[in-house]
Design an enzyme around this catalytic site. Sequence first.
Site, PDB file in Angstrom:
ATOM      1  N   HIS A 186       3.712  -2.251   3.099  1.00 38.69           N
ATOM      2  CA  HIS A 186       3.768  -0.905   2.530  1.00 38.69           C
ATOM      3  C   HIS A 186       5.113  -0.696   1.845  1.00 38.69           C
ATOM      4  CE1 HIS A 186       0.760  -0.718   5.747  1.00 38.69           C
ATOM      5  NE2 HIS A 186       0.194   0.255   5.045  1.00 38.69           N
TER       6      HIS A 186
ATOM      7  N   ASP B 203       0.815  -1.214   0.000  1.00 42.98           N
ATOM      8  CA  ASP B 203       0.000   0.000   0.000  1.00 42.98           C
ATOM      9  C   ASP B 203       0.855   1.273   0.000  1.00 42.98           C
ATOM     10  OD1 ASP B 203      -2.041  -1.803   0.281  1.00 42.98           O
ATOM     11  OD2 ASP B 203      -2.916  -0.873   2.061  1.00 42.98           O
TER      12      ASP B 203
END
Length: 479
Positions: A445, A303
Amino acid sequence: MRTHTPLPSLLLLGSLTLTAACTSATANSSGTPTTGARAGSSPSAVRTVDPSKIKGLRIVNDNSEQSSCPFAASYPDVPGAQAMTAAMKKYVEGLLDGFRESACADGSDSTAGRELNISHQFLVASGDVLGVRLTTQDQTSASDGRSTRTYWYDGKAGAYRTPLGLIADGSRDAFADALKAELKGREGVDEADLNATFSDPGFLASSLGDVSFAADGALRVEFGRGVVGAVAAGSYLVTVPAATVTPWLSAFGKRAQQQTMAPSTSLDLGAASTPTPAVLTHTASGDDDTDCKKVKCMALTFDDGPAAPETATLLTYLAQYNARATFFTVGQNVAAHPELVRAEARAGHEVGNHSWNHPDLTKLTPEQIASQLDRTSAAIKAATGKAPTLFRPPYGAVNSTVRAATSMSPVLWTVDTEDWKYPDATKVAQTVITKAGRNDVVLMHDIHPTSVAAVPEILRTLTARGYHFVTVSHLRATL
């Protein structure tokens, strides 16, 4: 936040395919709630800047993915503008430190409903002038918490400039008088209070937070909530026509105005030549034929990117193990680094939508939700030629209003590495290796170097255990 769902991955994946028809809507530039700014005249058009043209640009991101501690912050780091970057960093880190201390330290519900979001927008990046606006949304029960600040850099002088630096020293009294005259008579403005406010010799220096130029050279000044009027009245926008304001501008202000009206083809702030980071040129050999009914599969998802250079490094690691992943990208980062998104798609990875600037979508109106998602999808399509079919709601926050605002399918996760909270590559790798299992969707991430550094150990260990790394859509389709 859960680290592993008690439900089988297949049930989770199936439950996330519910969508509704797309709603056509418009919203403000950030897609977040705004106050009722009052303009004295019709606001002049604002020129947009393509951040992908800024050589050596790096977007500094710091986000969480936890609903009990929802924050997202970004600001640009442009080569040559170190002093300006330092000013933005100090401001952003101060807000983040305070938010973490009050909202995230003990996981209590005392600040339930609070969210911190700091996004950025380029005002001008041309010639020897750089201008950036930071928009902060700090939601509290008292107000909508929106505030804006502009930052300016003078490449000719090699100096960071405050908004007041756009106005010549000898013209500041006339400028202040013009602002005061424009504000008088507006709803929520008390004339006596206004006169007292402007009589303070330090008022403009301390309170002139958001000043920018429109495409026609007009100067736009936004006063935040409670600065020149009643708190309940919101912010106030004053637009000063170019013919009026130009004689009052400083030498830098005139260059900033000119570069906004007629941008140069490039930005030169006097920085040493910045080499462009290499981007993986790997191209997938074809469609993935992995049958997840017959072999152990796992979907790694990343992400908040793309980020330079972290995403490029991650793509290299994935290619070494022929692993495919799903990237849930943030629109403002896609706009800054479309070349990284193209590289993701070219290498056979899936590119999904993670909103424009990472707000909690469940707190927005349908129009704002649509703006957040539609702008991001448009940026992804411009980079890859293909619009995304999946989106991951920031913080995993999704409801019927969010689902109704888009035709994309929402995707959550079954294993949360909490890598944003624990910047430790070994810990992140061990979380995946010990907790993830067959058909799991793993949340990571690619904006964190330590998370990217954990990937080789994850791929090496789990590949040896017979795992195949596939995209979320492939996992859904083959189960």
